[in-house]
Design a protein around this motif. Sequence first.
Motif, PDB file in Angstrom:
ATOM      1  N   LEU A 309      45.989 -10.509  46.521  1.00  0.00           N
ATOM      2  CA  LEU A 309      45.929 -11.008  47.891  1.00  0.00           C
ATOM      3  C   LEU A 309      45.431 -12.448  47.888  1.00  0.00           C
ATOM      4  CD1 LEU A 309      46.377  -9.855  50.794  1.00  0.00           C
ATOM      5  CD2 LEU A 309      43.893  -9.562  50.904  1.00  0.00           C
ATOM      6  N   VAL A 310      46.106 -13.322  48.634  1.00  0.00           N
ATOM      7  CA  VAL A 310      45.696 -14.725  48.708  1.00  0.00           C
ATOM      8  C   VAL A 310      45.616 -15.155  50.162  1.00  0.00           C
ATOM      9  CG1 VAL A 310      46.729 -15.314  46.478  1.00  0.00           C
ATOM     10  CG2 VAL A 310      48.077 -15.604  48.567  1.00  0.00           C
ATOM     11  N   ILE A 311      44.865 -16.220  50.384  1.00  0.00           N
ATOM     12  CA  ILE A 311      44.879 -16.940  51.654  1.00  0.00           C
ATOM     13  C   ILE A 311      45.740 -18.171  51.412  1.00  0.00           C
ATOM     14  CG2 ILE A 311      43.494 -17.896  53.514  1.00  0.00           C
ATOM     15  CD1 ILE A 311      42.868 -14.952  52.801  1.00  0.00           C
ATOM     16  N   ALA A 312      46.773 -18.349  52.191  1.00  0.00           N
ATOM     17  CA  ALA A 312      47.712 -19.447  51.973  1.00  0.00           C
ATOM     18  C   ALA A 312      47.854 -20.275  53.243  1.00  0.00           C
ATOM     19  CB  ALA A 312      49.075 -18.896  51.546  1.00  0.00           C
ATOM     20  N   ASP A 313      48.316 -21.519  53.058  1.00  0.00           N
ATOM     21  CA  ASP A 313      48.759 -22.297  54.212  1.00  0.00           C
ATOM     22  C   ASP A 313      50.268 -22.170  54.283  1.00  0.00           C
ATOM     23  OD1 ASP A 313      49.743 -24.010  52.265  1.00  0.00           O
ATOM     24  OD2 ASP A 313      48.142 -25.493  52.500  1.00  0.00           O
ATOM     25  N   ALA A 314      50.942 -23.090  54.935  1.00  0.00           N
ATOM     26  CA  ALA A 314      52.385 -22.974  55.101  1.00  0.00           C
ATOM     27  C   ALA A 314      53.145 -23.186  53.804  1.00  0.00           C
ATOM     28  CB  ALA A 314      52.867 -23.964  56.157  1.00  0.00           C
ATOM     29  N   GLU A 315      52.470 -23.725  52.751  1.00  0.00           N
ATOM     30  CA  GLU A 315      53.186 -24.082  51.533  1.00  0.00           C
ATOM     31  C   GLU A 315      52.694 -23.376  50.277  1.00  0.00           C
ATOM     32  OE1 GLU A 315      53.185 -28.297  51.054  1.00  0.00           O
ATOM     33  OE2 GLU A 315      54.075 -28.674  53.035  1.00  0.00           O
ATOM     34  N   ARG A 316      51.365 -23.149  50.149  1.00  0.00           N
ATOM     35  CA  ARG A 316      50.855 -22.632  48.876  1.00  0.00           C
ATOM     36  C   ARG A 316      49.537 -21.908  49.096  1.00  0.00           C
ATOM     37  NH1 ARG A 316      47.796 -26.767  51.004  1.00  0.00           N
ATOM     38  NH2 ARG A 316      46.632 -27.996  49.483  1.00  0.00           N
ATOM     39  N   VAL A 318      45.670 -21.212  49.080  1.00  0.00           N
ATOM     40  CA  VAL A 318      44.498 -22.085  49.140  1.00  0.00           C
ATOM     41  C   VAL A 318      43.226 -21.338  48.766  1.00  0.00           C
ATOM     42  CG1 VAL A 318      45.502 -23.693  50.798  1.00  0.00           C
ATOM     43  CG2 VAL A 318      44.296 -21.660  51.632  1.00  0.00           C
ATOM     44  N   ALA A 319      43.321 -20.040  48.520  1.00  0.00           N
ATOM     45  CA  ALA A 319      42.157 -19.260  48.073  1.00  0.00           C
ATOM     46  C   ALA A 319      42.651 -17.925  47.558  1.00  0.00           C
ATOM     47  CB  ALA A 319      41.153 -19.043  49.210  1.00  0.00           C
ATOM     48  N   ILE A 320      41.925 -17.365  46.581  1.00  0.00           N
ATOM     49  CA  ILE A 320      42.143 -15.981  46.165  1.00  0.00           C
ATOM     50  C   ILE A 320      41.245 -15.130  47.050  1.00  0.00           C
ATOM     51  CG2 ILE A 320      42.062 -14.352  44.269  1.00  0.00           C
ATOM     52  CD1 ILE A 320      42.227 -16.718  42.342  1.00  0.00           C
ATOM     53  N   ALA A 321      41.850 -14.328  47.889  1.00  0.00           N
ATOM     54  CA  ALA A 321      41.126 -13.639  48.956  1.00  0.00           C
ATOM     55  C   ALA A 321      39.905 -12.887  48.437  1.00  0.00           C
ATOM     56  CB  ALA A 321      42.060 -12.671  49.667  1.00  0.00           C
ATOM     57  N   GLY A 322      38.770 -13.188  49.050  1.00  0.00           N
ATOM     58  CA  GLY A 322      37.546 -12.471  48.747  1.00  0.00           C
ATOM     59  C   GLY A 322      36.898 -12.820  47.429  1.00  0.00           C
ATOM     60  N   ILE A 323      37.485 -13.751  46.663  1.00  0.00           N
ATOM     61  CA  ILE A 323      36.962 -14.025  45.324  1.00  0.00           C
ATOM     62  C   ILE A 323      36.554 -15.482  45.160  1.00  0.00           C
ATOM     63  CG2 ILE A 323      37.515 -14.005  42.860  1.00  0.00           C
ATOM     64  CD1 ILE A 323      39.356 -11.651  43.395  1.00  0.00           C
ATOM     65  N   MET A 324      37.499 -16.428  45.327  1.00  0.00           N
ATOM     66  CA  MET A 324      37.177 -17.833  45.117  1.00  0.00           C
ATOM     67  C   MET A 324      38.184 -18.700  45.845  1.00  0.00           C
ATOM     68  SD  MET A 324      36.629 -19.960  41.536  1.00  0.00           S
ATOM     69  CE  MET A 324      35.252 -18.941  40.997  1.00  0.00           C
ATOM     70  N   TRP A 352      40.520  -4.939  41.874  1.00  0.00           N
ATOM     71  CA  TRP A 352      41.629  -5.028  40.916  1.00  0.00           C
ATOM     72  C   TRP A 352      41.902  -6.486  40.546  1.00  0.00           C
ATOM     73  CZ3 TRP A 352      46.400  -7.199  40.279  1.00  0.00           C
ATOM     74  CH2 TRP A 352      47.211  -6.648  39.273  1.00  0.00           C
ATOM     75  N   THR A 353      41.965  -7.363  41.561  1.00  0.00           N
ATOM     76  CA  THR A 353      42.252  -8.778  41.292  1.00  0.00           C
ATOM     77  C   THR A 353      41.134  -9.426  40.490  1.00  0.00           C
ATOM     78  OG1 THR A 353      43.529  -8.918  43.350  1.00  0.00           O
ATOM     79  CG2 THR A 353      42.794 -10.980  42.378  1.00  0.00           C
ATOM     80  N   ILE A 359      37.390 -12.857  37.029  1.00  0.00           N
ATOM     81  CA  ILE A 359      36.498 -13.657  37.881  1.00  0.00           C
ATOM     82  C   ILE A 359      35.571 -12.706  38.628  1.00  0.00           C
ATOM     83  CG2 ILE A 359      36.339 -15.427  39.658  1.00  0.00           C
ATOM     84  CD1 ILE A 359      39.286 -15.979  39.296  1.00  0.00           C
ATOM     85  N   SER A 360      34.278 -12.963  38.539  1.00  0.00           N
ATOM     86  CA  SER A 360      33.310 -12.215  39.337  1.00  0.00           C
ATOM     87  C   SER A 360      32.419 -13.211  40.056  1.00  0.00           C
ATOM     88  CB  SER A 360      32.463 -11.297  38.453  1.00  0.00           C
ATOM     89  OG  SER A 360      31.532 -10.571  39.242  1.00  0.00           O
ATOM     90  N   THR A 361      32.399 -13.140  41.368  1.00  0.00           N
ATOM     91  CA  THR A 361      31.604 -14.056  42.177  1.00  0.00           C
ATOM     92  C   THR A 361      30.697 -13.257  43.101  1.00  0.00           C
ATOM     93  OG1 THR A 361      33.286 -14.137  43.928  1.00  0.00           O
ATOM     94  CG2 THR A 361      33.471 -15.762  42.138  1.00  0.00           C
ATOM     95  N   ASP A 362      29.770 -13.951  43.756  1.00  0.00           N
ATOM     96  CA  ASP A 362      28.905 -13.266  44.728  1.00  0.00           C
ATOM     97  C   ASP A 362      29.737 -12.628  45.829  1.00  0.00           C
ATOM     98  OD1 ASP A 362      26.612 -13.896  43.378  1.00  0.00           O
ATOM     99  OD2 ASP A 362      26.133 -15.666  44.573  1.00  0.00           O
ATOM    100  N   SER A 363      30.831 -13.288  46.217  1.00  0.00           N
ATOM    101  CA  SER A 363      31.694 -12.733  47.264  1.00  0.00           C
ATOM    102  C   SER A 363      32.413 -11.485  46.776  1.00  0.00           C
ATOM    103  CB  SER A 363      32.722 -13.783  47.711  1.00  0.00           C
ATOM    104  OG  SER A 363      32.099 -14.856  48.379  1.00  0.00           O
TER     105      SER A 363
END
Length: 820
Positions: A309-316, A318-324, A352-353, A359-363
Amino acid sequence: MKVSLSWLKNYVELDRSLEEIERAFVLLGFEVEGVEFQGLAPLDHVVVGEILASEVHPNADRLSVCRVITAPGGEPRRIVCGAKNYRVGDRVPVALPGAELPGGFKIKASKLRGVQSEGMMCSARELGLGEDGEGLLILDPGAELGRPLNDLFPGGDWIFDLEITPNRSDCLSHVGLARELAAHFGGTLIYPELRRDPGAEEPSRQRLLAAVEVESGEDCPLYMAHVIAGVKVGPSPDWLQQALKSIGLRPINNVVDATNYVLHELGQPLHAFDAKKLKGGKIIVRHAREGESITTLDEKERTLNGRMLVIADAERPVAIAGIMGGADSEVDESTTDIVLESAYFRPGAIRWTSRRLGISTDSSYRYERGVDSQSLAFAAMRALDLILETAGGRVCSPSFKVGGEQAWVNEITLGPDFIREQIGFEVEDDVIRQCLESLELSIEHESTDEATGRVQWTVRIPGFRGDLDRPIDLVEEFLRIYGTDRIPEAPVRSIGIVAKDDPVAVFQRTAAEHLAANGFLECYNYTLRSGPELKRWLSHSLAEELALANPLNEDQSHLRHSLIPGLLDGLKLNHDRGTGASRLFEVGRTFHEAEGRVFEMVTVGFVIDSPAPGGSWRDLPEPDFFTVKQLLHDLVRLAGLRLDDLVFQPVGPGHPSWQEGHAGLIEALPQGYRIRGGLMNLARLREFDLKRKVHAGQFSILPERLREKTVRPGYRAVSVFPPAIRDLALVVPQGELAGEVRRHLAEAGRQALREAGFVLESIELFDVFTGGNLPEGTKSLAFSLVFRSAEGTLQDDAVNAVFSRIQKLVTETTPYRIRN
């Protein structure tokens, strides 16, 4: 997880000693892995001094002799120093004679290489303020001469390092832990105050965010976005930096620091995007495209797949959802407008992602364990308050909310009498109520059972306590808060219960003992196998029925349908290591699909490797289908099934697991069992790099069949009288199974012997004949029938009469004919 005591005191009054707080954490169920002090400890006789002059030590080139003044108008002191980073006129910390530094180091006037030294100028490490011990700690030039050093470095903080169990995601925040401490000490939890009206948004001249779209609603049930225009990005204020530093975080800037502060305050991850870096003015929550890439904030390029799952804008992305977040949309000094994200992501998707990308982050740590969707809006408002306070700007309309809070109606019904029965001692109803309500477990309804007079409570479970769903869970919560140390002493009384073991456990134990007695070694394997393996052993559709919704990794993505693949892995491992193990078995659970349902079955499986040539001084017997069949008959007998009902169907061509003509199956799932055994498919064995033939067997049975009441086997004395033996040859169809013919003979024998006074002791196949003068498509099976009596020697007339009736019944009820 690191927790700041000073930070906790923002939400609960803690007028307790450090030892009491540490003990409270332990009693509440949180392991304390460490406690450390950060900052300057209280120090007497450590003041601000100024270096007036410095000269080389007469007896040591690496030392200096300094004249230092430590009070306005006071007499200069002579202090020997080994540091080189100072200049005349610098103000530094000076420990006077009588001071005691961290670590118990006491300062006194003494001679160093023949020169009297009246104190010590200190480094940051010597004061416990850092790791730098190479030079002196240089103070601000405006520091007041002679002022106690504690006045320049007020406070200090105690940091607890706690182990939070995975089910307590509500305690991955300072507010969550403050709630626990407030309940334990009888205090009041103080939530952060929101200073801003949630509806107070100003219209923006330029629409900075045009739309938010969620294409993957299953993995993102709720997404919220707020726009803040006109921020001034820069360093955070000291209090905010110090709070983050105390728990090991590096301050970045006022916007990012505010989101990190809220994460550790409330446990809700947030993310800020630079609004002007979002292409098309859009945010789209979607799954990544295969092979799509993103450069994350750690400046590493990550290749994504379609499950992420990603957060994207109209082109690409911009974040890996919930991770970084992505480097292309980060907030930096040039940022003036931001978009604040507050979202709920499905824990399994983030887990899973995170594991897939390493990658392991506080989020991600918090999303994996589950955040409270009910508190997303509160966390966003808190972050907006902090951003406006530290970076300025204004919140602009519109704000976006896609999806909704997950419906949360969880109530548990129990009564105070139930709690008393479980804990084993008396406690007042009001005390129980107070303990539960201190954890925000509110009693919504109270009633009295008319029949028993017992009080019943309906307790509402808040959204942040997803770990509570049974009455016994609330008993544990009460006892945690009441205090296990307050349980009164009492003699332990226990009642011995005489009961038989569960039939499933009995079968598993006896089956293992039987195989071990036959030279097998026991194995233990995981109940999860890989998807590609199951698709090779089963059809694709059947494999999909056994797929996990949220597998942790690809090698363990499906429930196992058989014990054999794991045993073949074990056989290969023992081959490679030269252990000589050639007979392995396992007792465990397998899963079988039928008519859209998945059944969990108790299974015993075994494998037998063919003996290696020249591996022994004597020729070992080669295992075959009948070796396997006998072991399977033994297992069926131990399970209490009738052996007469077992007729193996031969394996036909193209079977993925078993060799055609050398293996048999019994598919009887409607009756509660499945049996298969014989020679393994040779092509399948080559996949395991096994060069010799392997025979295997597997018996699976539903647990409820094992729990059925079975008839105890009857035993009779062995007859001392001789048997009467008759041979019977039957002409049967070519494809007829010998076991099926034997079953018909046994049934005919039972009918013919009803009033005969003796028994048909055994029916054994001794000859198979084809060709000759037999009709095409038939074969001859010859059986030996053994009759015996416990009363005396059998007479030929009586035996012949029964034998004739058996022949007549067989020819009348089956297509078989007697071969003369």
